[in-house]
Structure formats: C-alpha cells, structure tokens
Design a protein around this motif. Structure first.
Motif, PDB file in Angstrom:
ATOM      1  N   ALA A 198      -8.918  14.052  -8.899  1.00  0.00           N
ATOM      2  CA  ALA A 198     -10.091  14.827  -8.487  1.00  0.00           C
ATOM      3  C   ALA A 198     -10.584  14.436  -7.102  1.00  0.00           C
ATOM      4  N   VAL A 199     -10.271  13.226  -6.655  1.00  0.00           N
ATOM      5  CA  VAL A 199     -10.769  12.765  -5.356  1.00  0.00           C
ATOM      6  C   VAL A 199      -9.606  12.395  -4.427  1.00  0.00           C
ATOM      7  N   MET A 200      -8.489  13.082  -4.588  1.00  0.00           N
ATOM      8  CA  MET A 200      -7.382  12.901  -3.665  1.00  0.00           C
ATOM      9  C   MET A 200      -7.068  14.247  -3.018  1.00  0.00           C
ATOM     10  N   ASP A 201      -7.296  14.313  -1.715  1.00  0.00           N
ATOM     11  CA  ASP A 201      -7.020  15.545  -0.972  1.00  0.00           C
ATOM     12  C   ASP A 201      -6.268  15.182   0.304  1.00  0.00           C
ATOM     13  N   ALA A 202      -6.028  16.174   1.140  1.00  0.00           N
ATOM     14  CA  ALA A 202      -5.242  15.951   2.356  1.00  0.00           C
ATOM     15  C   ALA A 202      -5.893  14.921   3.266  1.00  0.00           C
ATOM     16  N   ALA A 203      -7.226  14.985   3.398  1.00  0.00           N
ATOM     17  CA  ALA A 203      -7.920  14.068   4.301  1.00  0.00           C
ATOM     18  C   ALA A 203      -7.810  12.625   3.816  1.00  0.00           C
ATOM     19  N   ARG A 204      -8.025  12.405   2.519  1.00  0.00           N
ATOM     20  CA  ARG A 204      -7.937  11.035   2.005  1.00  0.00           C
ATOM     21  C   ARG A 204      -6.495  10.526   2.051  1.00  0.00           C
ATOM     22  N   ALA A 205      -5.553  11.390   1.727  1.00  0.00           N
ATOM     23  CA  ALA A 205      -4.147  10.975   1.792  1.00  0.00           C
ATOM     24  C   ALA A 205      -3.789  10.553   3.214  1.00  0.00           C
ATOM     25  N   ALA A 206      -4.228  11.329   4.201  1.00  0.00           N
ATOM     26  CA  ALA A 206      -3.945  11.003   5.595  1.00  0.00           C
ATOM     27  C   ALA A 206      -4.625   9.700   6.006  1.00  0.00           C
ATOM     28  N   LEU A 207      -5.850   9.475   5.503  1.00  0.00           N
ATOM     29  CA  LEU A 207      -6.565   8.241   5.825  1.00  0.00           C
ATOM     30  C   LEU A 207      -5.826   7.024   5.280  1.00  0.00           C
ATOM     31  N   LEU A 208      -5.405   7.099   4.039  1.00  0.00           N
ATOM     32  CA  LEU A 208      -4.652   5.995   3.449  1.00  0.00           C
ATOM     33  C   LEU A 208      -3.375   5.716   4.244  1.00  0.00           C
ATOM     34  N   ARG A 209      -2.671   6.779   4.575  1.00  0.00           N
ATOM     35  CA  ARG A 209      -1.399   6.618   5.293  1.00  0.00           C
ATOM     36  C   ARG A 209      -1.621   6.026   6.678  1.00  0.00           C
ATOM     37  N   SER A 210      -2.708   6.433   7.336  1.00  0.00           N
ATOM     38  CA  SER A 210      -2.963   5.941   8.695  1.00  0.00           C
ATOM     39  C   SER A 210      -3.229   4.443   8.725  1.00  0.00           C
ATOM     40  N   HIS A 211      -3.723   3.902   7.608  1.00  0.00           N
ATOM     41  CA  HIS A 211      -3.990   2.463   7.545  1.00  0.00           C
ATOM     42  C   HIS A 211      -2.755   1.670   7.128  1.00  0.00           C
ATOM     43  N   GLY A 212      -1.721   2.343   6.666  1.00  0.00           N
ATOM     44  CA  GLY A 212      -0.508   1.651   6.259  1.00  0.00           C
ATOM     45  C   GLY A 212      -0.317   1.503   4.774  1.00  0.00           C
ATOM     46  N   VAL A 213      -1.165   2.138   3.963  1.00  0.00           N
ATOM     47  CA  VAL A 213      -0.958   2.126   2.511  1.00  0.00           C
ATOM     48  C   VAL A 213       0.409   2.746   2.227  1.00  0.00           C
ATOM     49  N   SER A 214       1.192   2.107   1.372  1.00  0.00           N
ATOM     50  CA  SER A 214       2.560   2.568   1.141  1.00  0.00           C
ATOM     51  C   SER A 214       2.781   3.192  -0.227  1.00  0.00           C
ATOM     52  N   ARG A 215       1.823   3.010  -1.138  1.00  0.00           N
ATOM     53  CA  ARG A 215       2.036   3.465  -2.510  1.00  0.00           C
ATOM     54  C   ARG A 215       0.700   3.916  -3.089  1.00  0.00           C
ATOM     55  N   VAL A 216       0.698   5.044  -3.814  1.00  0.00           N
ATOM     56  CA  VAL A 216      -0.510   5.541  -4.467  1.00  0.00           C
ATOM     57  C   VAL A 216      -0.200   5.780  -5.938  1.00  0.00           C
ATOM     58  N   SER A 217      -1.104   5.327  -6.800  1.00  0.00           N
ATOM     59  CA  SER A 217      -0.982   5.526  -8.237  1.00  0.00           C
ATOM     60  C   SER A 217      -2.074   6.486  -8.698  1.00  0.00           C
ATOM     61  N   LEU A 218      -1.672   7.630  -9.229  1.00  0.00           N
ATOM     62  CA  LEU A 218      -2.604   8.674  -9.661  1.00  0.00           C
ATOM     63  C   LEU A 218      -2.855   8.590 -11.164  1.00  0.00           C
ATOM     64  N   GLY A 219      -4.108   8.517 -11.562  1.00  0.00           N
ATOM     65  CA  GLY A 219      -4.462   8.491 -12.978  1.00  0.00           C
ATOM     66  C   GLY A 219      -4.512   9.899 -13.554  1.00  0.00           C
ATOM     67  N   VAL A 220      -3.361  10.437 -13.884  1.00  0.00           N
ATOM     68  CA  VAL A 220      -3.258  11.816 -14.387  1.00  0.00           C
ATOM     69  C   VAL A 220      -3.649  11.886 -15.860  1.00  0.00           C
ATOM     70  N   GLN A 221      -3.109  11.001 -16.676  1.00  0.00           N
ATOM     71  CA  GLN A 221      -3.376  10.823 -18.111  1.00  0.00           C
ATOM     72  C   GLN A 221      -2.846  11.957 -18.977  1.00  0.00           C
ATOM     73  N   SER A 222      -3.066  13.207 -18.592  1.00  0.00           N
ATOM     74  CA  SER A 222      -2.602  14.346 -19.391  1.00  0.00           C
ATOM     75  C   SER A 222      -2.568  15.584 -18.501  1.00  0.00           C
ATOM     76  N   PHE A 223      -1.763  16.558 -18.925  1.00  0.00           N
ATOM     77  CA  PHE A 223      -1.759  17.859 -18.240  1.00  0.00           C
ATOM     78  C   PHE A 223      -2.401  18.937 -19.111  1.00  0.00           C
ATOM     79  N   GLU A 224      -3.185  18.506 -20.106  1.00  0.00           N
ATOM     80  CA  GLU A 224      -3.893  19.432 -20.989  1.00  0.00           C
ATOM     81  C   GLU A 224      -5.361  19.466 -20.566  1.00  0.00           C
ATOM     82  N   ASP A 225      -5.808  20.563 -19.968  1.00  0.00           N
ATOM     83  CA  ASP A 225      -7.158  20.635 -19.409  1.00  0.00           C
ATOM     84  C   ASP A 225      -8.246  20.392 -20.449  1.00  0.00           C
TER      85      ASP A 225
END
Length: 383
Positions: A106-133
C-alpha cells in the motif's frame, strides 16, 4: 551498556522502524500507527543510538543491513530519505553485500522505489500475505491484490532485481483453492524470494480476541500443514529452493542477513524493540518510541534489558537454530560444544531421531517432515 562496540558487532545490522499505517489483526510484533511528530523524533534518535554504539571509532562496515518493522516505507518521503541518509553517513556501506528494506504494497510506489534505489538499497521484501481482497480487508491489511502487483512492478521499473514476497498460510477464509490461487499469483510476479509463514493466533491481537469471542475460527492444524505442504510443492515446481523452514529462494537469492543469523552470527539491532547479540552479551531496547527517543535525544542510552549469558548457553543457541535451515546441524557443530554439554546433546539427538523428528545423513542432522511441523518443540529440547 554504554561502551562502544567492536567492529565485528556491526557485521549484521538491523534497524527497526516501529510504524504502520494500520494495525493488522494477527500481528503481535511491536509497532504503532504512524504519526509524523513521533516519526521525526524517531529518526533523530536512531542517529543518536548509532553514534553512541559507534563512539569515536571509524565508521563500521556491516556486511548486511536489514530495515524492518513495522512498515519502514510508511515514513514520509523526507523521513525515509533522512533515515537512509543517517545510515550512509554513520556506517560505511561499501562492503555491504545486501541492504534490505521491508514494505507494505500500500505504501510502495514509483517515488519510494526510486528513493530506495538512489540510496543503494538492493533488496525489498513486500508483505503481500494474500491475493484475496476480502481476506486482506478482514485482516486489516491496507492493500489489495492490485496494490501488490503495482508495487512489484514499481520496484522492477526502479531497477530492483531482488524482490521478496511474504505470504501467510492459514488465514481465515482461505480454503485450498484460494491458497493455490495466491501461490500461483505470487509465482507469476517472478520474485527472487518467497517467505511462507504459518498463521499463529498471538495473545493480545485482534485475531485472538475474535477467536476467543467465537466470531472467527482458529486455523485448523491439519489444514494449515496441508497448506504449507502445497506451498512447498508449488514453489519447488516453480524453481524455488526451500533453504529455511519458512523461506524459499531462487538460486543465489537467499536473504543473506537472516541466513547468517540462523547460522549463529552476531547481530546488532537499532531502534525501539530491537534485539542484539554480541559475543556473550544480549540486549533488547524497550519497545516504546516515546521513551526510546526521549532518552537518546537527551544524550542517554535507550532503556533496554541486558544480560550476559554463560558460554555453554551461547554455544547451544548458536547451533540449535541451524535446525531451521536446509543444511541442518553437522556432527562438527556438536563436537564444538563445551565438553560438559556434548553427552546430553547426543542423547537428545538420538531420542528425537527415535521419535521420527530428526534424521541423520552424511554427518548432518535435519528435521524430518514431522519434525518441521513441530520445529519449535524440537529446538526447545536443546535450549
């Protein structure tokens, strides 16, 4: 503990961000709803804690960095930028083989992804949990299945080639067909890593209260074990290797930070509620943002519980959690234990093999399928 830490203590660095957008029904980990004023003080307090632990020494050089929570990316862009900047200024990340940040879709978008990458973060773990809304809404998750897909796509566009997804087996309302659907949806996103956790009804959670009130059924043990088996079947067929009880990865894509901890490495935790192990010393910061920030911003260490463990206890702790890993525990691990512990250790190994919980092959002891189902109990026999 007020003395500066030696360089070796910094090899595995964990930073706890104790903020979330909402509180999930099943979660018992320390976190609180995000508030900008508390978050700003928290970031300044993290800088102060790192400074206290570092002292006048040169910048430490961790091999892995893991920022978890909570939801680190719930921080406002400026706060997240400041937190990552604190680490880069106070810690030498040139030798880090892996830098992970956890996120909620819910709080991962293009801007945040770019910010993480610009600092050198190499790995992101997404808490998806389920694909059932419907299930996600019932559990208090602030995202839906489309958010998970969008978050993964944003990370790929930002240049991330190491993305992990977390799933939970046994969520209320998820039958066998829905669980297979969630697993297939996860595989379709082609993550490098997948964690599959068994739902636990933890005391003090909204889920526990619902189970107690009879408005929600506790997970059925047999159905939960079947779900975990199905996850293993589908993920293995898709090319993932199970390297730890709850974790699967593509070749060469294990989580280096967590794998080192399971194999007995020291680790340093920063932030409220974070735990640390350095040699025979153990300490855990009190899980409270207000008291954590108040102490550090006044120049004092944060309130924390501390202990020094006996060498034998330390040796057993560093070996026993290897049972969670695919390689298990080697005969050499047992031989390295203090002599006074070896006889009891070997007696326990033989007893657990007799109960069908451990198997031995090629000089290594590993959990059987039945042992994996009661892994905590097996480990408890040694600790």
């Amino acid at each position: 503990m007020t003395t500066a830490l030696p360089p070796a203590a910094w090899r595995r660095l964990y930073v706890h961000v104790p903020f979330c957008r909402d509180m999930c029904a099943y979660c018992a980990l320390y976190s609180e709803v995000y508030r900008p004023d508390r978050a700003a003080r928290y970031v300044r307090a993290v800088a102060a804690e790192i400074g206290q632990l570092r002292g006048a020494a040169p910048r430490p050089r961790p091999e892995t960095v893991y920022i978890g929570g909570g939801t680190p990316t719930v921080l406002a862009a400026g706060e997240l930028d400041a937190l990552l900047g604190v680490l880069k200024r106070q810690v030498d990340l040139s030798a880090a083989a892996e830098w992970t940040v956890e996120s909620n879709p819910a709080v991962m978008d293009a801007a945040r992804a770019a910010l993480l990458r610009s600092h050198g973060v190499s790995r992101v773990s997404l808490g998806v949990q389920s694909f059932e809304d419907e299930v996600l809404r019932a559990m208090g998750r602030p995202h839906g299945a489309d958010d998970a897909r969008s978050a993964a796509a944003a990370l790929r566009r930002a240049g991330f080639d190491n993305v992990g997804l977390d799933l939970i087996a046994g969520l209320p309302g998820v039958g066998a067909a829905a669980w297979r659907r969630t697993l297939r949806e996860a595989v379709a996103l082609e993550p490098e890593h997948l964690s599959v956790y068994a739902l636990a009804v933890e005391r003090g959670t909204r889920l526990a209260r619902a189970v107690r009130a009879g408005t929600c059924a506790a997970p059925d043990d047999d159905a939960l074990l079947d779900a975990l088996d199905k996850a293993g079947e589908i993920l293995r067929a898709a090319g993932y290797t199970r390297y730890e009880l709850s974790n699967y990865a593509r070749p060469g894509r294990q989580c280096l930070h967590n794998a080192a901890v399971w194999r007995g490495a020291d680790y340093l935790g920063i932030g409220p509620g974070a735990a640390s192990r350095a040699g025979l010393r153990r300490w855990t910061n009190v899980p409270d943002v207000a008291s954590y920030a108040a102490a550090l911003l006044a120049g004092r260490p944060p309130p924390r519980g501390e202990e020094t463990v006996a060498p034998g206890t330390d040796a057993v702790e560093r070996v026993v959690f290897k049972f969670r890993t695919a390689e298990g525990v080697g005969d050499a691990d047992a031989d390295a234990l203090p002599e006074a512990l070896r006889a009891r250790w070997r007696t326990t190994l033989r007893a657990l093999r007799g109960h069908g919980l451990l198997a031995r092959a090629h000089g290594r002891w590993r959990l059987t399928r039945r042992g994996r189902q009661v892994a905590d109990a097996v480990i408890g026999e040694f600790v």
